[in-house]
Design a protein around this motif. Structure first.
Motif, PDB file in Angstrom:
ATOM      1  N   ALA A  97      71.385 -20.647 -15.745  1.00  0.00           N
ATOM      2  CA  ALA A  97      71.403 -21.319 -17.048  1.00  0.00           C
ATOM      3  C   ALA A  97      71.032 -20.351 -18.164  1.00  0.00           C
ATOM      4  N   LEU A  98      70.035 -19.516 -17.934  1.00  0.00           N
ATOM      5  CA  LEU A  98      69.639 -18.535 -18.951  1.00  0.00           C
ATOM      6  C   LEU A  98      70.769 -17.533 -19.219  1.00  0.00           C
ATOM      7  N   ALA A  99      71.475 -17.119 -18.170  1.00  0.00           N
ATOM      8  CA  ALA A  99      72.619 -16.222 -18.355  1.00  0.00           C
ATOM      9  C   ALA A  99      73.710 -16.909 -19.168  1.00  0.00           C
ATOM     10  N   CYS A 100      73.957 -18.188 -18.888  1.00  0.00           N
ATOM     11  CA  CYS A 100      74.947 -18.950 -19.654  1.00  0.00           C
ATOM     12  C   CYS A 100      74.573 -18.996 -21.125  1.00  0.00           C
ATOM     13  N   GLU A 101      73.307 -19.253 -21.398  1.00  0.00           N
ATOM     14  CA  GLU A 101      72.856 -19.333 -22.790  1.00  0.00           C
ATOM     15  C   GLU A 101      72.984 -17.981 -23.492  1.00  0.00           C
ATOM     16  N   ALA A 102      72.741 -16.903 -22.770  1.00  0.00           N
ATOM     17  CA  ALA A 102      72.910 -15.571 -23.353  1.00  0.00           C
ATOM     18  C   ALA A 102      74.378 -15.326 -23.691  1.00  0.00           C
ATOM     19  N   LEU A 103      75.267 -15.685 -22.786  1.00  0.00           N
ATOM     20  CA  LEU A 103      76.698 -15.468 -23.023  1.00  0.00           C
ATOM     21  C   LEU A 103      77.226 -16.341 -24.161  1.00  0.00           C
ATOM     22  N   ALA A 104      76.622 -17.502 -24.371  1.00  0.00           N
ATOM     23  CA  ALA A 104      77.065 -18.385 -25.454  1.00  0.00           C
ATOM     24  C   ALA A 104      76.779 -17.794 -26.824  1.00  0.00           C
ATOM     25  N   THR A 105      75.785 -16.931 -26.899  1.00  0.00           N
ATOM     26  CA  THR A 105      75.369 -16.417 -28.212  1.00  0.00           C
ATOM     27  C   THR A 105      75.641 -14.932 -28.420  1.00  0.00           C
ATOM     28  N   CYS A 106      75.959 -14.215 -27.371  1.00  0.00           N
ATOM     29  CA  CYS A 106      76.081 -12.758 -27.511  1.00  0.00           C
ATOM     30  C   CYS A 106      77.298 -12.383 -28.347  1.00  0.00           C
ATOM     31  N   ASP A 107      77.133 -11.296 -29.063  1.00  0.00           N
ATOM     32  CA  ASP A 107      78.223 -10.735 -29.841  1.00  0.00           C
ATOM     33  C   ASP A 107      77.971  -9.233 -29.955  1.00  0.00           C
ATOM     34  N   ALA A 108      78.651  -8.458 -29.133  1.00  0.00           N
ATOM     35  CA  ALA A 108      78.456  -7.005 -29.102  1.00  0.00           C
ATOM     36  C   ALA A 108      79.620  -6.267 -29.753  1.00  0.00           C
ATOM     37  N   ARG A 109      80.385  -6.947 -30.602  1.00  0.00           N
ATOM     38  CA  ARG A 109      81.536  -6.289 -31.221  1.00  0.00           C
ATOM     39  C   ARG A 109      81.128  -5.100 -32.087  1.00  0.00           C
ATOM     40  N   ALA A 110      80.048  -5.233 -32.828  1.00  0.00           N
ATOM     41  CA  ALA A 110      79.610  -4.116 -33.683  1.00  0.00           C
ATOM     42  C   ALA A 110      79.222  -2.917 -32.828  1.00  0.00           C
ATOM     43  N   VAL A 126      80.369  -2.245 -29.737  1.00  0.00           N
ATOM     44  CA  VAL A 126      81.582  -1.704 -29.127  1.00  0.00           C
ATOM     45  C   VAL A 126      82.269  -0.751 -30.102  1.00  0.00           C
ATOM     46  N   ALA A 127      82.277  -1.095 -31.366  1.00  0.00           N
ATOM     47  CA  ALA A 127      82.932  -0.253 -32.368  1.00  0.00           C
ATOM     48  C   ALA A 127      82.236   1.101 -32.537  1.00  0.00           C
ATOM     49  N   ARG A 128      81.002   1.233 -32.027  1.00  0.00           N
ATOM     50  CA  ARG A 128      80.267   2.498 -32.127  1.00  0.00           C
ATOM     51  C   ARG A 128      80.299   3.315 -30.836  1.00  0.00           C
ATOM     52  N   ILE A 129      80.964   2.814 -29.799  1.00  0.00           N
ATOM     53  CA  ILE A 129      81.026   3.529 -28.527  1.00  0.00           C
ATOM     54  C   ILE A 129      81.879   4.779 -28.684  1.00  0.00           C
ATOM     55  N   ARG A 130      81.365   5.896 -28.174  1.00  0.00           N
ATOM     56  CA  ARG A 130      82.097   7.162 -28.225  1.00  0.00           C
ATOM     57  C   ARG A 130      82.288   7.768 -26.833  1.00  0.00           C
ATOM     58  N   ALA A 131      81.721   7.163 -25.840  1.00  0.00           N
ATOM     59  CA  ALA A 131      81.851   7.660 -24.463  1.00  0.00           C
ATOM     60  C   ALA A 131      83.265   7.401 -23.961  1.00  0.00           C
ATOM     61  N   PRO A 132      83.783   8.288 -23.097  1.00  0.00           N
ATOM     62  CA  PRO A 132      85.041   7.960 -22.419  1.00  0.00           C
ATOM     63  C   PRO A 132      84.860   6.633 -21.678  1.00  0.00           C
ATOM     64  N   ALA A 133      85.786   5.714 -21.883  1.00  0.00           N
ATOM     65  CA  ALA A 133      85.604   4.372 -21.320  1.00  0.00           C
ATOM     66  C   ALA A 133      86.824   3.925 -20.530  1.00  0.00           C
ATOM     67  N   LEU A 134      86.543   3.337 -19.377  1.00  0.00           N
ATOM     68  CA  LEU A 134      87.550   2.686 -18.551  1.00  0.00           C
ATOM     69  C   LEU A 134      87.272   1.195 -18.616  1.00  0.00           C
ATOM     70  N   ALA A 137      76.308  -3.485 -20.940  1.00  0.00           N
ATOM     71  CA  ALA A 137      76.649  -2.056 -20.951  1.00  0.00           C
ATOM     72  C   ALA A 137      77.328  -1.664 -22.258  1.00  0.00           C
ATOM     73  N   ALA A 138      78.212  -2.505 -22.761  1.00  0.00           N
ATOM     74  CA  ALA A 138      78.890  -2.220 -24.028  1.00  0.00           C
ATOM     75  C   ALA A 138      77.881  -2.186 -25.173  1.00  0.00           C
ATOM     76  N   HIS A 139      76.979  -3.143 -25.189  1.00  0.00           N
ATOM     77  CA  HIS A 139      75.940  -3.182 -26.221  1.00  0.00           C
ATOM     78  C   HIS A 139      75.099  -1.916 -26.155  1.00  0.00           C
ATOM     79  N   PHE A 140      74.679  -1.543 -24.952  1.00  0.00           N
ATOM     80  CA  PHE A 140      73.855  -0.351 -24.763  1.00  0.00           C
ATOM     81  C   PHE A 140      74.586   0.904 -25.238  1.00  0.00           C
ATOM     82  N   ALA A 141      75.840   1.050 -24.824  1.00  0.00           N
ATOM     83  CA  ALA A 141      76.613   2.246 -25.165  1.00  0.00           C
ATOM     84  C   ALA A 141      76.838   2.372 -26.663  1.00  0.00           C
ATOM     85  N   GLY A 142      76.863   1.258 -27.375  1.00  0.00           N
ATOM     86  CA  GLY A 142      77.004   1.297 -28.818  1.00  0.00           C
ATOM     87  C   GLY A 142      75.690   1.537 -29.541  1.00  0.00           C
TER      88      GLY A 142
END
Length: 186
Positions: A109-122, A124-132, A26-31
């Motif tokens: 296992a596939l979810a684990c591998e995705a989490l090992a490599t994901c990086d959505a920091r860039a 997140v820095a572009r999110i402008r929606a009100p966020a909780l 969701a964070a990746h999408f919102a950014g």
């Protein structure tokens, strides 16, 4: 894929919530598509896992493939719920345990591998929606740090701790979570 589904369903703008891996998505999408997100809820998630966690995901993937998710259930339950909730063994705890027991080893296992490599920091820095940003009060330090970082990176966001809850905070304290979600989304 989420964008394709939203467009197929005629959703030009919508509120979005993600929990754990879903929160990272969701964070990746919102950014990536900020104009499509009205309000955003990120629960018990991190845009990038710390190095120790990233190193652990392949270990979990290997166990899930070799022995099934069942072999991980005792550890997972201790992460997802507080000791108190585990001792009470209520319907939400039992439901999550059943889901883990039924979970595909390969899918996990596939979810684990995705989490090992994901990086959505860039993103997140572009999110402008009100966020909780929600997280359990007993969540691990890495998630507490991630919540603070996201709060600093997303203008106008706020962090809400779910009391006496672990990684499955909204499942562990559903009445609290529903009240907070209703307030935020109204």
């Amino acid at each position: 894929q989420l964008r394709a589904v939203a467009l197929r369903e005629g959703l030009a703008k919508f509120d979005l919530m993600g929990i754990s891996l879903g929160g990272t998505v969701a964070a990746h999408f919102a950014g990536e598509w900020p104009d499509m997100v009205g309000k955003l809820v990120l629960a018990d998630c991190a845009p990038r896992y710390d190095d120790a966690s990233r190193a652990n995901w392949p270990v979990r993937a290997t166990i899930a493939r070799a022995q099934g998710v069942r072999a991980l259930v005792p550890m997972l339950m201790g992460v997802f719920f507080t000791e108190r909730s585990l001792a009470e063994d209520g319907p939400d705890v039992r439901h999550v345990r059943e889901i883990f027991h039924a979970c595909s080893g390969e899918g996990y296992a596939l979810a684990c591998e995705a989490l090992a490599t994901c990086d959505a920091r860039a993103q997140v820095a572009r999110i402008r929606a009100p966020a909780l940003i929600m997280l359990g009060s007993a969540e691990r330090e890495m998630f507490q740090e991630a919540a603070r970082w996201m709060n600093g990176a997303i203008p106008g966001s706020r962090v809400l701790e779910v009391p006496e809850a672990g990684h499955a905070s909204i499942r562990e304290r559903p009445a609290f979570a529903l009240a907070a979600l209703r307030e935020f989304l109204s």
